[in-house]
Design a protein around this motif. Structure first.
Motif, PDB file in Angstrom:
ATOM      1  N   THR A   1      31.655-105.742 -56.213  1.00  0.00           N
ATOM      2  CA  THR A   1      33.001-106.290 -56.063  1.00  0.00           C
ATOM      3  C   THR A   1      33.970-105.234 -55.542  1.00  0.00           C
ATOM      4  O   THR A   1      34.758-105.488 -54.622  1.00  0.00           O
ATOM      5  CB  THR A   1      33.470-106.850 -57.428  1.00  0.00           C
ATOM      6  OG1 THR A   1      32.561-107.880 -57.801  1.00  0.00           O
ATOM      7  CG2 THR A   1      34.869-107.401 -57.365  1.00  0.00           C
TER       8      THR A   1
ATOM      9  N   MET B   1      34.635-108.652 -65.299  1.00  0.00           N
ATOM     10  CA  MET B   1      35.008-109.331 -64.066  1.00  0.00           C
ATOM     11  C   MET B   1      35.602-110.709 -64.318  1.00  0.00           C
ATOM     12  O   MET B   1      36.337-111.228 -63.521  1.00  0.00           O
ATOM     13  CB  MET B   1      33.790-109.482 -63.160  1.00  0.00           C
ATOM     14  CG  MET B   1      33.110-108.186 -62.805  1.00  0.00           C
ATOM     15  SD  MET B   1      34.268-106.969 -62.204  1.00  0.00           S
ATOM     16  CE  MET B   1      35.028-107.880 -60.888  1.00  0.00           C
TER      17      MET B   1
ATOM     18  N   GLN C   1      35.384-110.273 -55.206  1.00  0.00           N
ATOM     19  CA  GLN C   1      34.533-111.390 -55.650  1.00  0.00           C
ATOM     20  C   GLN C   1      34.528-112.510 -54.619  1.00  0.00           C
ATOM     21  O   GLN C   1      33.493-113.112 -54.342  1.00  0.00           O
ATOM     22  CB  GLN C   1      35.058-111.946 -56.965  1.00  0.00           C
ATOM     23  CG  GLN C   1      34.901-111.018 -58.124  1.00  0.00           C
ATOM     24  CD  GLN C   1      35.409-111.710 -59.384  1.00  0.00           C
ATOM     25  OE1 GLN C   1      34.829-112.679 -59.824  1.00  0.00           O
ATOM     26  NE2 GLN C   1      36.485-111.216 -59.939  1.00  0.00           N
TER      27      GLN C   1
ATOM     28  N   ASN D   1      31.223-113.908 -52.625  1.00  0.00           N
ATOM     29  CA  ASN D   1      30.858-115.331 -52.734  1.00  0.00           C
ATOM     30  C   ASN D   1      30.907-116.048 -51.392  1.00  0.00           C
ATOM     31  O   ASN D   1      30.117-116.958 -51.139  1.00  0.00           O
ATOM     32  CB  ASN D   1      31.773-116.030 -53.744  1.00  0.00           C
ATOM     33  CG  ASN D   1      31.283-115.824 -55.158  1.00  0.00           C
ATOM     34  OD1 ASN D   1      30.396-116.533 -55.624  1.00  0.00           O
ATOM     35  ND2 ASN D   1      31.817-114.836 -55.846  1.00  0.00           N
TER      36      ASN D   1
ATOM     37  N   ARG E   1      28.117-113.819 -62.119  1.00  0.00           N
ATOM     38  CA  ARG E   1      28.710-114.158 -60.827  1.00  0.00           C
ATOM     39  C   ARG E   1      29.308-115.561 -60.816  1.00  0.00           C
ATOM     40  O   ARG E   1      30.022-115.935 -59.900  1.00  0.00           O
ATOM     41  CB  ARG E   1      27.634-114.072 -59.734  1.00  0.00           C
ATOM     42  CG  ARG E   1      27.436-112.681 -59.183  1.00  0.00           C
ATOM     43  CD  ARG E   1      28.315-112.449 -57.981  1.00  0.00           C
ATOM     44  NE  ARG E   1      28.332-111.070 -57.570  1.00  0.00           N
ATOM     45  CZ  ARG E   1      29.449-110.396 -57.329  1.00  0.00           C
ATOM     46  NH1 ARG E   1      30.615-110.958 -57.460  1.00  0.00           N
ATOM     47  NH2 ARG E   1      29.406-109.156 -56.941  1.00  0.00           N
TER      48      ARG E   1
END
Ligand code: SF4
Length: 635
Positions: free
Chosen positions: A469, A521, A562, A566, A615
């Motif tokens: 990240t 996170m 993030q 993704n 995640r």
């Protein structure tokens, strides 16, 4: 126009000879900022699923960031994003050459090339306009001669013969820096695009010049005072890691069969500095200047990085540093990625020993490597198969257990059986076997100043998520990942005594194992990073905020990282990638590297479910709707 940006994207369709420019929606810039993030979003939007990476439908997307060309230290990198011909996954390759600065000077934040020219062309981008020019005279030239033929005082990005011949791991070269991985140069070659030059006199507007300059000065001072960025990298370059990784058994040796090379010192940064160094070189505006200059044929040229020394040195059992200097130079001129190259050579050497492939290449023999490099670039003989990468070689000839790749991309120069978090990272990295996409967890497991237990799986999924990240965010802001050395892991240490939560996380996850780190996170905004204590843990955030006028909090910074990770995963999922592709070669998961250490293999299956959970992905490794919504990602 938003501060830090030029406000325009240039789009060229080579099939239709069409040149266009337009602005991107503010929302897109706000969410994806620039470089890697913006490239990922644009690729997802512009390229339909299932296309041939070497066909006209693929897009070659060159992006810059608001910090590019502003004077922010180590932040002039540009990014090339496309669908990889080597893996079929997304690839973003970052380059420190001068092209990004000059593209902005010409008035553009990004360049998108689509279609395919009938004959070789180059793009000339300047204040006078954009022209598609005949490049038949340039075709066949190496990357240095090609750049010499382009207009002076411009930024350049070019391919060499490897890109022209569609070698699947061809790179793009800008000055002496390289966008190396996963075939970005191949896609450029498939479009018959030999080169791009850009230049002009425009400048991005800065929101608050005074505070921005102050932030950059602080940042530069920090880089100049931290031992990693003021001493180690300038003094030895990335090659400083050779002796360290060999000592910790993470230096690929004999096609990743071992992790320690008895002659490591002969190819180390220390030896390079003492016996071969002409001077330090670096990317524009970088105080670290981690590049090396050495002599080849009496000419001062760029020297090898750590990755090249590992892959063309220990991995092939070769300790002749001058020979590696020469192969590195040859690969740069031909336009080949040295990491994939070293893997292809190592695989063939081992498969040759096992009788799968008939070859003269052998471990420890340096006499015929130069010829093999040329054969790959020109696709001659066995070189034609090697040009397709190790996954293809294994499929055709056998030896799959030691074809060292993930998702088709050859592994970088870290042997992960003695750094299992790095092993997890290689398996889940969006572009495949990439050390940076992996989160560079190995820095904490092997070659950095804080050492965590390299064998435990506890806490490693969280560490991989966190590191990935941070690196995604830094890269998206346009900065070099090495700037990270000055702030992380000091970030953790600084917070250790100041925040009970961080000290708990560090104790549980880093020193002793545990799975708390990843929760960081997904903790509620502000829970771990109280603004009062640590308003700007990364100088990148401060500089970016004053440059654009968009205040970015530490939480926003992590959310950006993030989002980008993704976004890339979403592209891959649309191409059919899932859990079954998050794998490693059997050598790494099933064979012990060190017989005396029963934990020296990567227990990938133990770590994957936790990684997916942290995640916010489902059990098949696909981002859930909830995760996408939380990150503001629209399909
Ligand atoms: S640290 Fe090295 S790679 Fe990074 S910007 Fe500086 S010179 Fe370039």
């Amino acid at each position: 126009m938003a501060y830090g940006y030029m406000g325009k994207v240039l789009e060229v369709n080579l099939s239709e000879n069409k040149i266009d420019s337009y602005s991107l929606p503010d929302k897109t810039l706000e969410l994806y900022v620039g470089n890697k993030g913006l490239g990922a979003r644009l690729l997802y939007d512009l390229v339909p699923p299932g296309i041939d990476p070497l066909g006209g439908e693929n897009a070659l997307i060159v992006t810059t960031a608001p910090l590019t060309g502003t004077g922010a230290p180590s932040s002039n990198r540009f990014n090339v994003t496309t669908k990889s011909p080597l893996t079929g996954a997304i690839v973003d390759s970052n380059c420190g050459g001068n092209f990004g600065i000059h593209l902005k000077r010409a008035g553009y934040d990004a360049l998108i090339v689509r279609g395919k020219a009938d004959d070789p062309v180059y793009l000339d981008i300047s204040d006078e306009g954009v022209q598609i020019k005949d490049a038949r005279d340039l075709w066949g030239l190496d990357t240095e001669k090609t750049q010499e033929q382009l207009p002076d005082k411009t930024g350049k990005m070019v391919i060499g013969p490897a890109g022209e011949n569609l070698v699947k791991f061809a790179c793009i070269v800008s000055e002496e820096r390289v966008a190396g991985r996963s075939g970005v140069g191949t896609v450029m070659g498939s479009k018959n695009l030999k080169a791009v030059s850009a230049g002009g006199n425009k400048k991005p507007a800065i929101y608050n010049e005074e505070l921005f300059k102050e932030a950059c000065k602080e940042w530069r001072d920090q880089l100049r005072s931290h031992p990693a960025t003021s001493e180690e990298l300038p003094q030895y370059g990335t090659s400083i890691f050779i002796n360290r990784t060999s000592a910790t058994h993470t230096l690929p040796t004999r096609n990743f069969k071992y992790g320690q090379f008895k002659d490591a010192d002969k190819i180390s940064g220390e030896t390079l500095a003492e016996e071969y160094l002409v001077k330090n070189i670096g990317c524009y505006g970088c105080p670290m200047r981690c590049g090396r200059q050495v002599k080849v044929d009496e000419k001062p040229v760029k020297g090898p990085e750590y990755e090249t020394l590992g892959m063309l040195g220990s991995n092939l059992m070769i300790s002749d540093l001058q020979a590696i200097n020469e192969w590195n130079r040859q690969a740069d001129l031909l336009g080949l990625d040295t990491i994939s190259l070293g893997n292809a050579l190592g695989f063939v050497m081992e498969a040759g020993e096992d009788g799968f492939i008939k070859t003269d290449l052998a471990f420890g023999r340096s006499d015929n490597i130069s010829q093999a490099i040329e054969d790959i670039a020109l696709r001659r003989g066995l070189g034609d198969d090697m040009a397709e990468g190790v996954a293809h070689l294994a499929q055709k000839y056998g030896g799959e257990d030691y074809a060292m790749h993930s998702k088709g991309l050859e592994l970088a120069a870290y042997e992960p059986r003695t750094a299992v978090g790095q092993g997890l990272g290689y398996a889940v990295a969006n572009r495949g076997g990439c050390h940076l996409g992996a989160g560079y967890v190995v820095f904490l497991e092997s070659n950095g100043p804080i050492t965590v237990d390299p064998y435990t799986t506890k806490g490693k999924p969280g560490l991989a998520v966190f590191n990935q990240t941070v690196l995604e965010a830094i890269s998206t802001l346009g900065s070099c990942n090495f700037t990270n050395y000055a702030v992380f892991p000091e970030f953790l240490l600084k917070m250790y005594n100041r925040s009970r939560l961080v000290s708990k996380v560090v104790n549980n996850s880093l020193m002793l194992g545990g799975n708390q780190f990843g929760k960081f996170m997904y903790s509620p905004k502000g829970a771990v990073l109280p603004k009062k204590v640590f308003h700007h843990p990364f100088p990148h955030i401060k500089a970016h905020s004053h440059c654009t006028g968009n205040e970015m909090s530490p939480e926003d910074f992590l959310k950006l990282g993030q989002r980008v990770f993704n976004m890339c995963r979403l592209f891959n999922a649309r191409e059919g990638f899932s859990r079954r592709d998050d794998t490693l070669p059997r050598r790494l998961t099933n064979e012990l590297q060190r017989q005396e250490e029963p934990r020296s293999r990567v227990p990938l299956d133990e770590m994957l479910p936790t990684f997916y959970r942290l995640r916010g992905w489902d059990q098949n490794g696909i981002p859930t709707e909830r995760t996408l919504r939380k990150l503001g990602i629209e399909k």
